[in-house]
Design an enzyme around this catalytic site. Structure first.
Site, mmCIF file in Angstrom:
data_model
loop_
_atom_site.group_PDB
_atom_site.id
_atom_site.type_symbol
_atom_site.label_atom_id
_atom_site.label_comp_id
_atom_site.label_asym_id
_atom_site.label_seq_id
_atom_site.Cartn_x
_atom_site.Cartn_y
_atom_site.Cartn_z
ATOM 1 N N HIS A 1 0.828 -1.210 0.000
ATOM 2 C CA HIS A 1 0.000 0.000 0.000
ATOM 3 C C HIS A 1 0.866 1.265 0.000
ATOM 4 O O HIS A 1 0.694 2.156 -0.829
ATOM 5 C CB HIS A 1 -0.917 -0.023 1.229
ATOM 6 N N GLU A 2 1.821 1.323 0.932
ATOM 7 C CA GLU A 2 2.656 2.524 1.031
ATOM 8 C C GLU A 2 3.564 2.669 -0.195
ATOM 9 O O GLU A 2 3.770 3.779 -0.689
ATOM 10 C CB GLU A 2 3.465 2.518 2.322
ATOM 11 N N CYS B 1 -4.823 -0.581 -10.902
ATOM 12 C CA CYS B 1 -3.686 0.106 -10.277
ATOM 13 C C CYS B 1 -2.367 -0.346 -10.906
ATOM 14 O O CYS B 1 -1.472 0.470 -11.135
ATOM 15 C CB CYS B 1 -3.678 -0.135 -8.763
#
Length: 182
Positions: A130-131, A168
């Site tokens: 995620h980060e 994504c």
């Protein structure tokens, strides 16, 4: 060739750091290295909260990112926060730069449950993906199974995967999962 570099910030389990590095290497198709040194997060500690300010850690990490670094990911066991939130699991700025992930609130023991090393690894990998996605310019995704889905609690982390959804992936040039090479 540039690499994802993992820095342990404070005492941190080598096996967990290595497992996260391997998972991120596969997800982002990038070589990874574990930095031999440990960082000391004491500079970011705020006694009034008993927590560590993650934005201060990011600023510190930015000064330590090297030319050979694709991204710098700090892994820590300290409790992180930003002023507008009670806590954060991690933080990264949108665009190239470092990221930090804490396992403090990912541990089952914090919630009065028995330790679960496998679950801790999965949660850490999901938050690391995620980060790192944020460092590639990705914002939160509406697909709750995508690593880029927002996670206000560990229950939300448990719903998602450590992989980016096809949408994504295509936005950051990784291709979709159905055509990805092992």
């Amino acid at each position: 060739m540039k690499a994802l570099e993992i820095l342990r910030l404070g005492p941190f389990d080598d096996r967990l750091a290595r497992a996260v590095g391997q998972r991120m290497s596969a997800e982002f198709r990038i070589r990874w290295d574990l930095r031999p040194e440990f960082g000391d997060p004491a500079f970011a500690f705020h006694p009034e909260r008993g927590q560590y300010h993650s934005s201060e850690i990011l600023a510190w990490l930015e000064k330590r990112q090297q030319q050979r670094t694709w991204r710098l990911l700090a892994l820590t066991a300290v409790d992180l926060y930003i002023p507008i939130l009670t806590f954060v699991f991690g933080e990264a700025r949108l665009g190239p730069g470092p990221a930090v992930v804490s396992i403090h609130r990912l541990r089952q023991e914090l919630y009065g449950l028995p330790a679960d090393g496998d679950l801790l690894f999965e949660r850490t990998a999901r938050e690391a993906a995620h980060e790192l996605g944020h460092t590639l310019g990705l914002r939160h995704c509406d697909d709750y199974q995508c690593a880029m889905a927002g996670s206000p609690s560990v229950e939300w982390i448990d719903l998602k995967s450590a992989s980016l959804c096809d949408s994504c992936r295509s936005r950051v040039g990784l291709g979709d999962l159905t055509t990805a090479q092992p």
